[in-house]
Design a protein around this motif. Structure first.
Motif, mmCIF file in Angstrom:
data_model
loop_
_atom_site.group_PDB
_atom_site.id
_atom_site.type_symbol
_atom_site.label_atom_id
_atom_site.label_comp_id
_atom_site.label_asym_id
_atom_site.label_seq_id
_atom_site.Cartn_x
_atom_site.Cartn_y
_atom_site.Cartn_z
ATOM 1 N N VAL A 132 0.844 -1.200 0.000
ATOM 2 C CA VAL A 132 0.000 0.000 0.000
ATOM 3 C C VAL A 132 0.879 1.250 0.000
ATOM 4 C CG1 VAL A 132 -1.682 1.351 1.317
ATOM 5 C CG2 VAL A 132 -1.971 -1.120 1.096
ATOM 6 N N LYS A 133 1.930 1.256 0.824
ATOM 7 C CA LYS A 133 2.844 2.402 0.874
ATOM 8 C C LYS A 133 3.456 2.674 -0.495
ATOM 9 C CE LYS A 133 4.413 2.167 5.653
ATOM 10 N NZ LYS A 133 5.568 1.913 6.524
ATOM 11 N N LYS A 134 3.861 1.620 -1.193
ATOM 12 C CA LYS A 134 4.484 1.788 -2.506
ATOM 13 C C LYS A 134 3.475 2.291 -3.541
ATOM 14 C CE LYS A 134 8.178 -1.507 -1.787
ATOM 15 N NZ LYS A 134 9.377 -0.940 -2.384
ATOM 16 N N VAL A 135 2.262 1.785 -3.479
ATOM 17 C CA VAL A 135 1.219 2.229 -4.416
ATOM 18 C C VAL A 135 0.904 3.705 -4.175
ATOM 19 C CG1 VAL A 135 -1.209 1.950 -5.065
ATOM 20 C CG2 VAL A 135 0.250 -0.071 -4.771
ATOM 21 N N LEU A 136 0.750 4.090 -2.914
ATOM 22 C CA LEU A 136 0.456 5.484 -2.599
ATOM 23 C C LEU A 136 1.608 6.403 -2.991
ATOM 24 C CD1 LEU A 136 -1.370 5.113 0.831
ATOM 25 C CD2 LEU A 136 -2.384 5.592 -1.409
ATOM 26 N N ALA A 137 2.839 5.954 -2.760
ATOM 27 C CA ALA A 137 4.006 6.764 -3.145
ATOM 28 C C ALA A 137 4.051 6.936 -4.654
ATOM 29 C CB ALA A 137 5.289 6.114 -2.633
ATOM 30 N N ARG A 138 3.763 5.893 -5.410
ATOM 31 C CA ARG A 138 3.760 5.980 -6.875
ATOM 32 C C ARG A 138 2.662 6.926 -7.335
ATOM 33 N NH1 ARG A 138 4.564 2.431 -11.581
ATOM 34 N NH2 ARG A 138 6.560 1.960 -10.636
ATOM 35 N N PHE A 139 1.487 6.812 -6.736
ATOM 36 C CA PHE A 139 0.361 7.672 -7.089
ATOM 37 C C PHE A 139 0.705 9.137 -6.809
ATOM 38 C CE2 PHE A 139 -3.617 9.848 -5.986
ATOM 39 C CZ PHE A 139 -4.321 9.674 -7.167
ATOM 40 N N ALA A 140 1.287 9.395 -5.650
ATOM 41 C CA ALA A 140 1.654 10.770 -5.292
ATOM 42 C C ALA A 140 2.708 11.323 -6.236
ATOM 43 C CB ALA A 140 2.155 10.825 -3.848
ATOM 44 N N ALA A 141 3.691 10.506 -6.595
ATOM 45 C CA ALA A 141 4.746 10.949 -7.514
ATOM 46 C C ALA A 141 4.166 11.255 -8.893
ATOM 47 C CB ALA A 141 5.835 9.891 -7.610
ATOM 48 N N GLU A 142 3.264 10.400 -9.367
ATOM 49 C CA GLU A 142 2.651 10.638 -10.674
ATOM 50 C C GLU A 142 1.779 11.891 -10.642
ATOM 51 O OE1 GLU A 142 0.696 7.028 -11.857
ATOM 52 O OE2 GLU A 142 2.597 6.011 -12.245
ATOM 53 N N ALA A 143 1.069 12.082 -9.549
ATOM 54 C CA ALA A 143 0.239 13.279 -9.428
ATOM 55 C C ALA A 143 1.112 14.536 -9.401
ATOM 56 C CB ALA A 143 -0.627 13.203 -8.163
ATOM 57 N N GLN A 144 2.233 14.459 -8.702
ATOM 58 C CA GLN A 144 3.163 15.596 -8.632
ATOM 59 C C GLN A 144 3.743 15.887 -10.012
ATOM 60 O OE1 GLN A 144 3.713 17.558 -5.997
ATOM 61 N NE2 GLN A 144 4.970 18.846 -7.292
ATOM 62 N N ASP A 145 4.092 14.830 -10.758
ATOM 63 C CA ASP A 145 4.624 15.009 -12.107
ATOM 64 C C ASP A 145 3.585 15.680 -13.016
ATOM 65 O OD1 ASP A 145 6.994 13.824 -11.334
ATOM 66 O OD2 ASP A 145 6.566 11.891 -12.299
ATOM 67 N N GLN A 146 2.335 15.238 -12.895
ATOM 68 C CA GLN A 146 1.276 15.838 -13.709
ATOM 69 C C GLN A 146 1.046 17.286 -13.315
ATOM 70 O OE1 GLN A 146 -2.127 13.307 -13.214
ATOM 71 N NE2 GLN A 146 -1.335 11.731 -14.603
ATOM 72 N N GLN A 147 1.078 17.554 -12.024
ATOM 73 C CA GLN A 147 0.900 18.922 -11.531
ATOM 74 C C GLN A 147 2.018 19.817 -12.041
ATOM 75 O OE1 GLN A 147 -1.744 19.906 -9.929
ATOM 76 N NE2 GLN A 147 -1.164 21.882 -9.122
ATOM 77 N N SER A 148 3.242 19.314 -12.001
ATOM 78 C CA SER A 148 4.397 20.104 -12.444
ATOM 79 C C SER A 148 4.371 20.361 -13.942
ATOM 80 C CB SER A 148 5.700 19.379 -12.088
ATOM 81 O OG SER A 148 5.819 19.266 -10.692
#
Length: 167
Positions: A132-148
């Motif tokens: 779960v931690k890895k999935v959430l970290a991946r999701f957050a990183a992808e969201a940050q990349d999209q935001q940037s």
């Protein structure tokens, strides 16, 4: 009561036998087959149409990843529960993309394996807390990349003192 029909695909005899013995104690679970490699697992699924396939990742002949993809292609109704020692991102995301309904590490208590079989059979996803931690970290990183990647004017930057609106 109709039993949950399960196959176990694990190349290590001790782990496969221990998993079978654990699950055979449950009145609502029936082990209908065992495989020592991914190809055997696929053949069992095609022949027996189990409700749940417990699959390891690292197996001879065909990996758990390929077996999961093929199982879901031929028997979409069979829930695949990964039971492995590997928590590498590449395996996790490949298996989730392949259609695995659950992903447990072999360090879980035995009662968690029983619960997971029942859960994936009921259509509920099951993930080990480390996964779960890895999935959430991946999701957050992808969201940050999209935001940037979005222009500042489209990022929902608040200039009026109100929180940004989600788009």
């Amino acid at each position: 009561m109709e039993k949950i029909r399960v196959i176990i695909a694990e190349d290590h005899t001790f782990v496969r036998e221990a998993t079978r013995q654990l699950l055979e104690q449950e009145p609502d679970i029936e082990i209908v087959g065992e495989a020592t490699d991914g190809a055997e697992a696929l053949a069992l699924v095609e022949r027996l149409n189990p409700d749940v396939a417990i699959v390891d990742i690292s197996m001879p002949v065909m990996s758990g990843i390929e077996a999961t993809e093929r199982i879901k292609a031929v028997r979409p109704g069979t829930a695949v529960l990964i039971l492995t020692q590997y928590d590498d991102d590449q395996y996790i995301f490949a298996l989730l993309a392949a259609g695995a309904a659950g992903y447990l590490l072999k360090d879980v208590p035995s009662a968690e394996i029983v619960r997971a079989v029942r859960s994936v059979h009921a259509g509920e996803p099951v993930l080990h807390p480390a996964i779960v931690k890895k999935v959430l970290a991946r999701f957050a990183a992808e969201a940050q990349d999209q935001q940037s990647a979005r222009p500042e004017s489209a990022r929902g930057v608040a200039t009026s003192g109100h929180p940004p609106q989600l788009s």
